[in-house]
Design a protein around this motif. Sequence first.
Motif, short mmCIF file in Angstrom:
data_model
loop_
_atom_site.label_atom_id
_atom_site.label_comp_id
_atom_site.label_asym_id
_atom_site.label_seq_id
_atom_site.Cartn_x
_atom_site.Cartn_y
_atom_site.Cartn_z
N THR A 1 0.85 -1.20 0.00
CA THR A 1 0.00 0.00 0.00
C THR A 1 0.88 1.24 0.00
O THR A 1 1.46 1.60 1.03
N PRO A 2 1.03 1.91 -1.14
CA PRO A 2 1.90 3.09 -1.18
C PRO A 2 1.24 4.32 -0.57
O PRO A 2 0.01 4.41 -0.50
N ASP A 3 2.09 5.24 -0.14
CA ASP A 3 1.62 6.52 0.39
C ASP A 3 2.26 7.63 -0.44
O ASP A 3 3.42 7.98 -0.23
N PRO A 4 1.54 8.18 -1.42
CA PRO A 4 2.14 9.20 -2.31
C PRO A 4 2.66 10.42 -1.56
O PRO A 4 3.53 11.13 -2.07
N ALA A 5 2.16 10.66 -0.36
CA ALA A 5 2.60 11.83 0.40
C ALA A 5 3.89 11.56 1.16
O ALA A 5 4.44 12.48 1.78
N SER A 6 4.38 10.32 1.14
CA SER A 6 5.59 9.98 1.91
C SER A 6 6.63 9.33 1.00
O SER A 6 7.13 8.24 1.26
N ASN B 1 8.16 4.96 -4.46
CA ASN B 1 6.72 4.77 -4.66
C ASN B 1 5.91 5.07 -3.40
O ASN B 1 4.68 4.95 -3.43
N GLY B 2 6.58 5.42 -2.31
CA GLY B 2 5.89 5.70 -1.06
C GLY B 2 5.67 4.48 -0.20
O GLY B 2 4.94 4.54 0.81
N PHE B 3 6.28 3.34 -0.54
CA PHE B 3 6.17 2.14 0.28
C PHE B 3 7.06 2.27 1.52
O PHE B 3 8.18 2.79 1.44
N ASP B 4 6.57 1.77 2.64
CA ASP B 4 7.37 1.73 3.87
C ASP B 4 8.40 0.61 3.74
O ASP B 4 8.05 -0.56 3.59
N VAL B 5 9.69 0.96 3.79
CA VAL B 5 10.76 -0.01 3.55
C VAL B 5 10.78 -1.08 4.63
O VAL B 5 10.97 -2.26 4.34
N PHE B 6 10.55 -0.70 5.88
CA PHE B 6 10.58 -1.69 6.97
C PHE B 6 9.50 -2.75 6.76
O PHE B 6 9.77 -3.96 6.87
#
Length: 252
Positions: free
Chosen positions: A20-25, A41-46
């Motif tokens: 689930t990407p976050d375009p704002a992050s 892409n705004g994906f959380d790497v962890f």
Amino acid sequence: MLALMLLAAFFAPLPYGPTTPDPASVLQEPSGTHIFGTDANGFDVFSRVIAAGQRDLPLALIGTLASLILGLLIGLPLSTKSPWSERLMRALDAFQSFPLIVLSVTIVSLTGNNIQNIVYAIVIINGPRFIRLIRGEALSIRDGRFIEAAIATGARPRRIVFRHVMPNVVDVCLVQCSLTAANAVIVIAALNFLGVGVSPPDPTWGSMVQVGAQGISTGQWWVAIWPGVAIFIAIASLNILANGIQRRVEGS
């Protein structure tokens, strides 16, 4: 370390959805909000590093098990000094002369990006090693006096193989399994790095390194470093496990 990685992959709560990407992050540095940062892409790497372990580690273990089974099914019957077994081993030598990683990439590319084909690629690369190892170990065992005694008492060839030969190749198989699993992690990462493994957006360590490598030169080091660290820990723990098994076998 390996147990912790498996437990984290399957049971650790993820702070964000790995697909689930976050375009704002986009491309945020490691912080309290995203401890490993975010990618382009705004994906959380962890979350993606942990979730990738759910796929990469079981694939490596399944591929190793399949390679072991192939080695037993072919290596044990070939553990004779008959002309036909020698010819088959020369054919195996000829097969191993090909660049197997290139062959695996070609097969996965032609047949499609799915988990089943990745397992086939692991078996293609590691299966011949098991066949050669098991055959060589079985040949040395067959020269033992206890095998001669079993033959003298009228033991059938099948009983000799399953009752006397197979239990004595288990130790070397355990060592080779750990080494093969470590190599399988490399194969899976290489295939995904080249874009012929699991299809995006599903996370894998190799694909994450491939995506993150593009940003290292511009300072976004965290995208590629953390999946690379996960690959390193997995390979190191499997090699340490192999060394421990070998020391225990040699000491017994």
